[in-house]
Design an enzyme around this catalytic site. Structure first.
Site, short mmCIF file in Angstrom:
data_model
loop_
_atom_site.label_atom_id
_atom_site.label_comp_id
_atom_site.label_asym_id
_atom_site.label_seq_id
_atom_site.Cartn_x
_atom_site.Cartn_y
_atom_site.Cartn_z
N ASN A 61 1.76 -9.22 2.73
CA ASN A 61 2.54 -9.83 1.65
C ASN A 61 2.05 -9.52 0.23
O ASN A 61 2.83 -9.64 -0.71
CB ASN A 61 2.56 -11.35 1.83
CG ASN A 61 3.21 -11.76 3.12
OD1 ASN A 61 4.27 -11.26 3.48
ND2 ASN A 61 2.58 -12.66 3.85
N TYR A 62 0.78 -9.15 0.07
CA TYR A 62 0.25 -9.03 -1.29
C TYR A 62 -0.31 -7.65 -1.64
O TYR A 62 -0.28 -7.25 -2.79
CB TYR A 62 -0.82 -10.10 -1.52
CG TYR A 62 -0.24 -11.49 -1.51
CD1 TYR A 62 0.45 -11.98 -2.62
CD2 TYR A 62 -0.35 -12.30 -0.39
CE1 TYR A 62 1.00 -13.25 -2.61
CE2 TYR A 62 0.21 -13.57 -0.37
CZ TYR A 62 0.88 -14.03 -1.48
OH TYR A 62 1.44 -15.28 -1.46
N ILE A 63 -0.84 -6.94 -0.67
CA ILE A 63 -1.32 -5.58 -0.93
C ILE A 63 -0.16 -4.62 -0.76
O ILE A 63 0.50 -4.61 0.28
CB ILE A 63 -2.46 -5.21 0.03
CG1 ILE A 63 -3.68 -6.12 -0.20
CG2 ILE A 63 -2.86 -3.75 -0.13
CD1 ILE A 63 -4.79 -5.91 0.81
N SER A 73 -2.73 -11.07 3.33
CA SER A 73 -2.85 -10.20 2.16
C SER A 73 -2.30 -8.81 2.45
O SER A 73 -1.63 -8.20 1.61
CB SER A 73 -4.31 -10.11 1.71
OG SER A 73 -5.14 -9.73 2.78
N SER A 111 -3.19 -6.10 -5.05
CA SER A 111 -2.95 -4.65 -4.96
C SER A 111 -3.88 -3.87 -5.88
O SER A 111 -4.40 -2.82 -5.51
CB SER A 111 -1.49 -4.35 -5.32
OG SER A 111 -0.61 -4.91 -4.37
#
Length: 916
Positions: free
Chosen positions: A873-875, A870, A666
């Protein structure tokens, strides 16, 4: 460990020493160059290397001393010389305050000047160079910015805390005064008139929400914020407060009947605008649902469809036939059925059931024992299943709709539950059907039989006052619980890995949304502490105690290279590892400071990468791999994942190793978007590509790779065909322009009107034939749909003659193309044709071609990178929303309908000025 202990035979595995003697460090310092600089992670390669020099000490330290700058612990090595800078690419040179040395450089012979890279001269970089190498400079700047922002945030928090203490102290002093006579807090100065107004009548100031956006709040909330907790007014009935302790409505919670009587759905509850509290243990007060949907029972194959054994059709018991049916239906999936592991596991489970059911019989009832997989022929089963699939596909649209409607009606009661009086959508309410386990990557259990789940295996979680859903006739539930700390509705244990499967709320529910929100907020909180953590682990990389040095090295790898922490695996589980469970054979060291990782990561997917690491980290890994360690021995044998997470929680409550992946993804994306300058005049596909380029950088940093899809080349070929089709349309338009004005050929030149490169007469003929066939198919499908509609309305079908009349259009097109090829001339067509109109059409086609080329390039760049992992789930999804609003790109270009529902909280809670 003493020297005498070194001579003892190893019983299980070699263990690292408790401490690292200074002599060991000094000896390695002589072997390895020391640049001392802690750089962000850089990937060096995506595939295997040859002629690797493993753990060989370097013989010339000077050749590798490229980065000699201040270390993270505040110490520094000697300053780099000017000659060292000359050997660096321009973007890697350190900025200095020295005046320009242009005079000195004039004296340097031309052949000794550093060679410019492709990136420096504005050309595209070599495709073989991994993107992580190019990200080095960008990432270094981003991490320096992270340190500055962390300090600024802590300073801001201290100031805010001081103000809160001042307000609280003044409020405590005035608690004994009548409310109407209280003074206004000194932290905010308004007009003199306001000082005489009772506090309860003052207009509340906009309240800063936890998600970073300013929202107006109700008067009651503002009043309560100014009061001590002990004197705050109780919440009004019917008002939803927090996730941990949801507010009750008037009287009892709503039931299904109440929801149906209301008719329309209630107004959306914007939980992200409510003040968030800590995660309490109680997740719900009332919970009602209708349980789960079981898959249909297995229907035996027709009597004429048999598996063949050694060429003989055989009859199997129902349970055995079900497993054979599962394998036969997968014959088109060669990736699975031709996998030796898949075959071995399948046949082992198949034989186990055969042994219980008496194997097979031939047409005369003679018993046949199935012993060899190679003699089994499942093709008759596949042909039967495939025929059923094709028949289902060819069903009329009306019939398909009818089947779907019946299914939806049957599953309707299971779609929603009542959670604290609010109607919430349930996610996976269907129990998994039996089948062959596939797994991902190189899973050792692929091909094993997933057994049918019975009600006796399922535990139901529901409110005490709610009616427990009825199990199927003749069955009962394993257990009924009233677990208010759990967010699951039902659970069972599957037989392959012994994992528990849960029925949860859908991704767009309040509970799931709040879970996502908390995850990303935790990553935002890490911003405040990241500089302290990095300074500490940089210092501890030289700790004398082995456990501390291993822990610091592990945190470095997790932070810099997005490695997962890893957990211990059982003997019957997939041999997947993470950072803390890396073994000797998973890490190869190549001097001076390159580390090669090669292991099975999450989901048994191979993780292979080469990274340049800090010299101290390289040295530590050599120490952790020292003799007598060998294959099978753990590198980080003095630490565990739980111990590592416990250590990290000292910096910040709830901080674990996996938070670093979310933070780094992020934070990197936020910085890339911050620096991005995208013009609104640029076509939307190009703006989308800019976003995808940033997303791809994050995906590579997080090691989100994927194998190139088997259909990739086919998809790229189709896209190239679309581009060629548009180029051919331009050619036709230009020929029509010549038909109107033959003088244009002299003005613009013959090349302007020639067939585009790559297209010839043979291509044109095939393309025209394809266009004619495409039109015929469209006419036929339209004819079939019209008939289906007429039948549905109770009217007569259209006659075959109508279809023949409609197909005449395609026949005319075919004749037209033949005449054009024969004459070598294309006549102008369209209403009121003119050169000016054709020029406008050419310009529109130019734009479409440019768009397709952009999309093609984007797809090619993303073929080995999993952008979705990404992005989802991650950004932080709010960053995608910011890009969408800031650069005027529809959010639909980034989030599907399912994701828009999942991230509804993000879409509706931020504007283009929000920052991670």
């Amino acid at each position: 460990m003493t020297d005498s202990e070194d001579d003892k035979p190893l019983l299980k595995s070699a263990k690292s020493r408790d401490t690292i003697p200074a002599a060991v460090d000094q000896a390695m310092d002589k072997q390895l160059p020391s640049n001392g600089k802690l750089e962000p992670g850089i990937s060096m390669a995506m595939g295997p290397i040859e002629d690797m020099d493993v753990d060989k000490p370097t013989t010339n330290g000077a050749t590798n001393a490229k980065r000699k700058s201040a270390m993270g612990n505040g110490k520094s090595y000697k300053e780099s010389t000017d000659s060292e800078d000359d050997d660096k690419p321009l973007q890697k040179r350190r900025k200095t305050t020295k005046p320009a040395e242009s005079d000195d450089e004039d004296d340097v012979p031309l052949q000794k000047l550093p060679r410019a890279s492709a990136a420096q001269i504005g050309e595209e970089s070599d495709d073989d160079m991994p993107l992580n190498k190019k990200l080095q400079k960008e990432k270094a700047v981003i991490e320096k910015r992270a340190e500055k922002e962390a300090k600024a945030m802590r300073t801001e928090d201290k100031t805010a805390d001081a103000k809160k203490k001042a307000v609280k102290k003044e409020s405590d002093d005035e608690d004994d005064k009548p409310l109407v006579k209280k003074r206004k807090p000194a932290v905010k100065q308004d007009s003199d008139d306001d000082d005489d107004v009772p506090l309860v009548k003052k207009k509340p100031a906009p309240k800063k929400q936890a998600n970073g956006t300013a929202k107006k709040v109700k008067k009651e909330e503002s009043e309560d914020d100014e009061k001590p907790l002990s004197k705050k007014a109780p919440a009004k009935k019917g008002k939803k407060e927090t996730t941990a302790a949801p507010a009750k409505g008037k009287g009892k919670a709503k039931t299904y009947a109440d929801a149906e009587e209301e008719g329309e759905e209630e107004e959306e509850y914007k939980w992200w605008e409510a003040e968030m509290q800590g995660d309490g243990t109680i997740k719900w007060n009332t919970l009602e649902h209708n349980g789960v949907v079981f898959p249909p029972e297995y229907e035996p194959l027709p009597k004429n469809v048999k598996m063949l054994y050694d060429g003989v059709p055989v009859t199997l018991a129902k349970d055995a036939e079900e497993i054979a049916h599962a394998f036969g239906s997968m014959l088109h999936s060669t990736h699975n059925v031709e996998n030796p592991t898949f075959q071995k596991n399948f046949f082992a489970d198949f034989k186990e059931v055969l042994d219980k059911t008496g194997h097979a019989t031939d047409k005369n009832g003679n018993r046949i024992k199935i012993k060899e997989f190679a003699k089994c022929d499942f093709k008759p089963i596949f042909e039967h299943v495939d025929a059923e699939r094709q028949a289902k596909k060819s069903l009329p649209a009306a019939e398909k709709k009818k089947i779907k409607a019946e299914k939806d009606e049957k599953e309707g009661p299971y779609l929603y539950c009542m959670w604290d009086g609010r109607k919430q959508k349930v996610g996976n309410f269907r129990v998994e059907p039996p089948g062959l386990f596939r797994g991902r990557g190189e899973h050792p259990k692929t091909g094993k039989w997933k057994k049918r789940v019975s009600p006796e295996q399922i535990t139901i979680n529901i409110g005490k006052e709610a009616m427990v859903p009825k199990p199927p006739e003749g069955h009962k539930w394993k257990e009924v619980k009233h677990d208010q700390e759990g967010t699951w509705l039902a659970m069972w244990q599957e037989n392959i890995n012994g994992a528990y499967k849960y029925v949860m709320l859908a991704a767009n529910s309040d509970v799931k949304g709040q879970s996502d929100w908390k995850k990303f907020e935790k990553a935002r909180e890490l911003k405040k502490h990241i500089d302290y953590i990095r300074k500490d682990y940089t210092k501890e990389l030289k700790a004398e105690e082995m456990a501390i040095r291993q822990r610091a090295t592990a945190v470095y790898l997790i932070d810099q290279f997005a490695l997962r922490a890893g957990n211990e695996k059982g003997e019957d589980e997939a041999d997947t590892v993470g950072c803390c469970s890396l073994k000797f054979e998973h890490v190869t060291l190549r001097p001076p400071n390159t580390v090669i990782f090669d292991f099975l990561g999450k989901d048994s997917i191979r993780f292979y990468n080469e990274f340049e690491v800090d010299n101290q980290v390289f040295k530590n890994l050599k120490i952790f791999k020292r003799s007598p360690k060998g294959d099978g021995d753990e590198i980080f044998d003095r630490i565990t994942t739980s111990g590592l997470n416990k250590h990290l929680s000292n910096y910040m409550p709830g901080l674990t190793a996996k938070v670093f992946r979310t933070y780094n993804a992020s934070w990197t994306m936020a910085n890339l978007l911050r620096e991005m300058k995208v013009s609104s005049k640029v076509p939307i596909p190009e703006r989308v590509k800019d976003y995808n380029d940033a997303n791809r950088k994050v995906a590579i940093i997080c090691n989100h790779k994927r194998t190139v899809a088997a259909s990739h080349e086919q998809q790229m070929g189709k896209m190239e065909d679309r581009i060629n089709t548009l180029r051919y349309q331009q050619y036709r338009i230009k020929q029509m322009m010549l038909d109107l004005d033959s003088k244009l050929k002299k003005k613009k030149g013959a090349d302007y009107f020639a067939l585009p490169d790559g297209l010839d007469e043979e291509w044109v003929k095939e393309h025209q034939e394809a266009l004619v066939e495409e039109q015929r198919n469209k006419i036929k499908k339209k004819f079939e749909k019209d008939n289906e509609k007429l039948l549905a309305e109770g009217e007569k079908e259209l006659k075959a003659k109508v279809l023949e009349e409609r197909l005449e259009v395609a026949d005319e097109l075919e004749t037209k193309f033949k005449q054009e090829r024969k004459k070598g001339k294309i006549e102008a067509e369209g209403k009121g044709p003119s050169v000016e109109k054709y020029v406008q059409q050419l310009e529109k086609l130019d734009q479409r071609i440019a768009t397709l080329k952009t999309q093609s390039e984007d797809r090619e760049n993303n073929k080995e990178v999993a952008l979705g992992t990404s992005k989802i789930n991650y950004i932080d999804p709010r960053l995608t929303v910011v890009f969408s609003k800031k650069f005027d790109v529809p959010i639909e270009r980034f989030f599907s309908k399912t994701l828009r529902d999942k991230f509804n909280w993000a879409i509706n809670s931020v504007d283009e000025d929000w920052e991670f």
